[in-house]
Design an enzyme around this catalytic site. Structure first.
Site, short mmCIF file in Angstrom:
data_model
loop_
_atom_site.label_atom_id
_atom_site.label_comp_id
_atom_site.label_asym_id
_atom_site.label_seq_id
_atom_site.Cartn_x
_atom_site.Cartn_y
_atom_site.Cartn_z
N ARG A 152 92.35 28.56 78.64
CA ARG A 152 91.47 27.46 78.22
C ARG A 152 90.70 26.95 79.43
O ARG A 152 89.53 26.59 79.34
CB ARG A 152 92.29 26.32 77.57
CG ARG A 152 91.46 25.08 77.31
CD ARG A 152 92.01 24.14 76.24
NE ARG A 152 93.44 24.05 76.15
CZ ARG A 152 94.26 23.42 77.03
NH1 ARG A 152 93.77 22.80 78.07
NH2 ARG A 152 95.56 23.41 76.84
N TYR A 158 67.25 19.05 66.40
CA TYR A 158 68.12 19.92 65.61
C TYR A 158 69.03 19.06 64.71
O TYR A 158 69.64 18.10 65.19
CB TYR A 158 68.97 20.78 66.56
CG TYR A 158 69.95 21.65 65.83
CD1 TYR A 158 69.50 22.73 65.06
CD2 TYR A 158 71.32 21.40 65.89
CE1 TYR A 158 70.40 23.53 64.38
CE2 TYR A 158 72.22 22.21 65.21
CZ TYR A 158 71.75 23.26 64.46
OH TYR A 158 72.65 24.04 63.77
N ASP A 197 67.74 20.32 75.56
CA ASP A 197 68.17 21.44 74.72
C ASP A 197 67.03 22.45 74.73
O ASP A 197 65.98 22.24 74.12
CB ASP A 197 68.47 20.94 73.30
CG ASP A 197 69.00 22.05 72.39
OD1 ASP A 197 68.70 23.23 72.65
OD2 ASP A 197 69.70 21.72 71.40
N LYS A 222 71.63 31.84 69.49
CA LYS A 222 70.25 32.16 69.13
C LYS A 222 69.71 33.27 70.04
O LYS A 222 70.23 34.35 70.02
CB LYS A 222 69.41 30.88 69.18
CG LYS A 222 70.07 29.67 68.50
CD LYS A 222 70.24 29.84 67.00
CE LYS A 222 71.15 28.80 66.36
NZ LYS A 222 70.77 27.42 66.61
C1 LIG Z 1 71.45 26.16 66.56
C2 LIG Z 1 71.10 25.07 67.46
C3 LIG Z 1 72.06 24.21 67.97
C4 LIG Z 1 73.52 24.30 67.57
O1 LIG Z 1 74.10 25.48 68.01
P1 LIG Z 1 75.30 26.23 67.24
O2 LIG Z 1 75.54 27.43 68.10
O3 LIG Z 1 74.80 26.57 65.87
O4 LIG Z 1 76.45 25.30 67.18
C5 LIG Z 1 71.65 23.22 68.84
N1 LIG Z 1 70.37 23.07 69.20
C6 LIG Z 1 69.40 23.89 68.72
C7 LIG Z 1 68.00 23.67 69.15
C8 LIG Z 1 69.73 24.91 67.84
O5 LIG Z 1 68.77 25.69 67.35
#
Ligand SMILES: *Cc1c(COP(=O)(O)O)cnc(C)c1O
Length: 389
Positions: free
Chosen positions: A53, A108, A179, A204
């Protein structure tokens, strides 16, 4: 590998970041260290790994590679989590009761849900704003701690002026979180614009193959890194070694894939712009996009996401999506395959309706994730579906 100086090209960094041969076998790529614990020679005498962990060599290689991607010329610290949301949650856990977050309003959906339905229960308040630069002074309170930015935003692809907003935020002593999931480390460098912490959903573009869920935080600040490191271990939202391996493998081709995503999306957006069945269109690479100029200044290319409305509103959107053969209807984005999403009922359904309208979203809006298929095939698919409307 030492990341400073000599590895300047994006593709080279994607391939070589943290690409150290494994010491016992010489394996070129980091193996999947599928373990939970490590032998100690004597009590607390070990090789730097105690319990998985806290640290794992596969995760460690991915963390170092991501830090190097975002910060090639300065030391930085990467931390990986079981999902993008787990990474974002970990930032919220740096706050305490009574703290306040200022966030851009086109965010998001999962981030909004976390702040409004979970962090709020622990006394953390969030305000949302379109964040035109110069506005921040009016939004800041005594207890404001974080400025939360997403750029480009999801789903309207607004590009925020990160440098202007970060500069203003620093005057108020805020931690600037960006982000950067839609931009990836290839298209923009948030640290050079003033970000303190960069967030990615590695699910992504970085993973890139729609086969793994993951997230990361990266910071250049030693002080923030110590806090995140403590939380990563104490809270435990860590990724599995196999998932880290898959994300690291995805990262190796990120620059190549991003070039293709961006090139195809630019041409498709330009052609969609001239199509009479398209009633609204959002792509930061178009002159008509409200934040095109900022995007030009801040980004190397304009990304692989396009949002649009078609004739017939929501019914039109439904018909359009049903006709497409190469764009599968699915949540998520950034994979090799093209996808279509309906933010109103899918990714952004968790946001209260008024808040969605306020952020410029409508029930007719659809979002395309342009994959790496042949662009002309994608165009044929889109234009054939548009003709049916
Ligand atoms: C998908 C996404 C998230 C969340 O990520 P997960 O891997 O689905 O938990 C956060 N910010 C953005 C811009 C995203 O596209």
């Amino acid at each position: 590998m030492d990341g400073s100086g000599e590895m300047t090209g994006d593709s080279t960094r994607c391939v070589h970041s943290s690409l150290d041969p494994e010491v016992t076998t010489g394996s070129v790529h980091t193996p999947i260290f599928q373990t939970s614990t490590y032998v100690q020679k004597d009590f607390s005498e070990h090789l730097g790994y105690e319990y998985a962990r806290g640290d794992n060599p596969t995760r460690n290689a991915l963390q170092r590679a991501l830090a190097e991607m975002e910060s090639p010329h300065q030391e930085a610290y990467g931390f990986c989590f079981g999902s993008g949301m787990a990474a974002i949650t970990t930032i919220s856990q740096m706050l305490k009761q009574g703290d306040h977050v200022i966030a851009c309003d086109d965010l998001y959906g999962g981030t909004v849900r976390l702040f409004d339905q979970i962090a709020s229960r622990f006394g953390i308040e969030t305000s949302y704003s379109p964040l035109k630069s110069g506005d921040l002074g009016k939004l800041v309170r005594e207890n404001s701690k974080i400025l939360w930015l997403e750029s480009p935003t999801n789903p309207l692809l607004t590009v925020h002026d990160l440098k202007a907003l970060a500069t203003e935020a620093k005057e108020h002593g805020l931690i600037v979180v960006v982000d950067s999931t839609f931009a990836t480390p290839i298209l923009q460098r948030p640290f050079e614009l003033g970000a303190d912490i960069i967030v990615h959903s590695t699910t992504k573009y970085i993973g890139g193959h729609s086969d793994v869920i993951g997230g990361c935080l990266i910071t250049q600040s030693k002080e923030l890194a110590e806090k995140i490191s403590f939380l990563q271990n104490a809270v435990g939202a860590v990724p599995a070694p196999m998932d880290c391996f898959l994300i690291l493998r995805g990262l190796r081709t990120l620059a190549l894939r991003m070039n293709r995503h961006c090139e195809s999306a630019q041409v498709l957006a330009e052609r969609l712009q001239d199509n009479e069945k398209v009633t609204r269109l959002f792509y930061p690479g178009l002159k008509s996009h409200p934040t095109h100029e900022i995007a030009q200044r801040q980004m190397k290319a304009f990304g692989g996401m396009i949002s649009l409305e078609v004739k017939g509103g929501e019914a039109g959107a439904r018909k359009f999506a049903a006709q497409l053969k190469l764009f599968a209807t699915a949540e998520s984005l950034g994979g090799i395959e093209s996808l279509i999403n309906h933010p109103w009922t899918m990714t952004h359904a968790a946001i209260p309706e008024k808040q969605r309208y306020d952020a410029g979203m409508t029930p007719g809006l659809i979002r395309l994730s342009v994959g790496i298929e042949d662009m002309e095939d994608l165009w044929q698919d889109l234009v054939t579906a548009l003709e049916t409307l």
